[in-house]
Design a protein around this motif. Structure first.
Motif, PDB file in Angstrom:
ATOM      1  N   CYS A 123      -4.782  -3.600   6.731  1.00  0.00           N
ATOM      2  CA  CYS A 123      -5.544  -2.455   6.239  1.00  0.00           C
ATOM      3  C   CYS A 123      -5.605  -1.347   7.291  1.00  0.00           C
ATOM      4  O   CYS A 123      -5.445  -0.170   6.969  1.00  0.00           O
ATOM      5  N   PRO A 164     -15.157  -7.572  -1.766  1.00  0.00           N
ATOM      6  CA  PRO A 164     -14.429  -6.320  -1.539  1.00  0.00           C
ATOM      7  C   PRO A 164     -14.776  -5.222  -2.546  1.00  0.00           C
ATOM      8  O   PRO A 164     -14.690  -4.038  -2.214  1.00  0.00           O
ATOM      9  N   ILE A 165     -15.184  -5.612  -3.739  1.00  0.00           N
ATOM     10  CA  ILE A 165     -15.571  -4.601  -4.732  1.00  0.00           C
ATOM     11  C   ILE A 165     -16.788  -3.835  -4.213  1.00  0.00           C
ATOM     12  O   ILE A 165     -16.798  -2.599  -4.212  1.00  0.00           O
ATOM     13  N   THR A 188       0.837  -1.203   0.000  1.00  0.00           N
ATOM     14  CA  THR A 188       0.000   0.000   0.000  1.00  0.00           C
ATOM     15  C   THR A 188       0.870   1.250   0.000  1.00  0.00           C
ATOM     16  O   THR A 188       0.652   2.176  -0.781  1.00  0.00           O
ATOM     17  N   ILE A 224      -8.815  -6.461  -8.031  1.00  0.00           N
ATOM     18  CA  ILE A 224      -9.196  -7.757  -7.458  1.00  0.00           C
ATOM     19  C   ILE A 224      -9.983  -8.597  -8.464  1.00  0.00           C
ATOM     20  O   ILE A 224      -9.651  -9.750  -8.712  1.00  0.00           O
ATOM     21  N   GLU A 243      -4.663  -4.822  -2.364  1.00  0.00           N
ATOM     22  CA  GLU A 243      -5.966  -5.478  -2.212  1.00  0.00           C
ATOM     23  C   GLU A 243      -5.991  -6.862  -2.859  1.00  0.00           C
ATOM     24  O   GLU A 243      -6.846  -7.675  -2.534  1.00  0.00           O
ATOM     25  N   GLU A 286     -11.305  -1.389  -7.435  1.00  0.00           N
ATOM     26  CA  GLU A 286     -11.338  -2.727  -6.843  1.00  0.00           C
ATOM     27  C   GLU A 286     -11.634  -3.785  -7.908  1.00  0.00           C
ATOM     28  O   GLU A 286     -11.052  -4.872  -7.885  1.00  0.00           O
ATOM     29  N   ASN A 296     -15.996  -2.095  -0.410  1.00  0.00           N
ATOM     30  CA  ASN A 296     -15.132  -0.918  -0.518  1.00  0.00           C
ATOM     31  C   ASN A 296     -15.785   0.179  -1.348  1.00  0.00           C
ATOM     32  O   ASN A 296     -15.665   1.359  -1.014  1.00  0.00           O
ATOM     33  N   ARG A 324      -5.462   0.302  -5.281  1.00  0.00           N
ATOM     34  CA  ARG A 324      -4.739  -0.260  -4.143  1.00  0.00           C
ATOM     35  C   ARG A 324      -4.352  -1.695  -4.490  1.00  0.00           C
ATOM     36  O   ARG A 324      -5.086  -2.639  -4.254  1.00  0.00           O
ATOM     37  N   GLU A 330      -2.991   4.998  -3.721  1.00  0.00           N
ATOM     38  CA  GLU A 330      -3.705   4.102  -2.823  1.00  0.00           C
ATOM     39  C   GLU A 330      -4.808   4.780  -2.009  1.00  0.00           C
ATOM     40  O   GLU A 330      -5.566   4.092  -1.335  1.00  0.00           O
ATOM     41  N   ALA A 383     -15.073   1.419  -6.470  1.00  0.00           N
ATOM     42  CA  ALA A 383     -15.521   0.094  -6.927  1.00  0.00           C
ATOM     43  C   ALA A 383     -14.820  -0.299  -8.227  1.00  0.00           C
ATOM     44  O   ALA A 383     -14.413  -1.453  -8.394  1.00  0.00           O
ATOM     45  N   THR A 415     -12.942  -3.486   4.672  1.00  0.00           N
ATOM     46  CA  THR A 415     -12.124  -4.679   4.445  1.00  0.00           C
ATOM     47  C   THR A 415     -12.611  -5.843   5.298  1.00  0.00           C
ATOM     48  O   THR A 415     -12.755  -6.960   4.806  1.00  0.00           O
TER      49      THR A 415
END
Length: 173
Positions: free
Chosen positions: A63, A104-105, A26, A138, A43, A134, A108, A40, A33, A131, A84
């Motif tokens: 986190c 997480p999408i 991070t 991710i 993630e 993320e 977060n 980030r 970030e 989003a 998180t």
């Protein structure tokens, strides 16, 4: 995973290294970030929770520490860490990594987006861009790396202490 396995030195070291890696990754690309438009890359590590549930603690702590460096202050420490935690704790119980990546999408996007709104950023823009960041990190990059590269690497799966039966493990049995 048995209760005594959680507190052995090998496992505690593994968990500490994951938390430290999250913080280091991070802070390595600091300005990207934080803020309404963020990527980030640390993630990606949240996907470890899909393979072993105790990584949820590591990533929540990682986190929390990383958010202590946020220019958004206490709100980001509290709400970012909450986002998180909400995402990673149920991740192990999902059926596949693609579904796990959605957690997480969504969390977060909503919570960090709202956090940024409380700090003066536009609400829908912040939710959407967090989003989207993320999703890229991710949902696309992380899931592809884990599913098609790391999951097929038996040494990696042993190192992370995966407790999940992957497709290849099932085929071997």
């Amino acid at each position: 995973m048995q209760k005594n396995e959680i507190f052995n030195v090998k496992n505690l070291t593994r968990l500490a290294l994951v938390a430290a890696a999250y913080v280091a990754l991070t802070l390595m690309v600091y300005p990207l970030e934080y803020g309404p438009i963020q990527l980030r890359f640390s993630e990606i590590l949240v996907l470890l929770c899909f393979y072993r549930k105790d990584y949820a603690v590591s990533l929540t702590v990682g986190c929390l520490i990383a958010n202590m460096f946020s220019p958004y202050g206490v709100l980001d420490i509290i709400l970012g860490t909450l986002a998180t935690a909400i995402a990673v704790f149920p991740m192990y119980y999902t059926k596949n990594i693609w579904l796990a990546a959605i957690l997480p999408i969504v969390s977060n996007g909503i919570i960090v987006g709202f956090d940024l709104f409380l700090c003066g950023e536009p609400l829908w823009f912040s939710m959407g861009t967090v989003a989207l960041g993320e999703l890229v990190v991710i949902g696309i990059l992380g899931t592809v790396v884990f599913k098609f590269i790391l999951e097929r690497n038996h040494a990696f799966m042993r190192i992370i202490g995966s407790t999940r039966r992957t497709a290849e493990k099932t085929a071997e049995v």
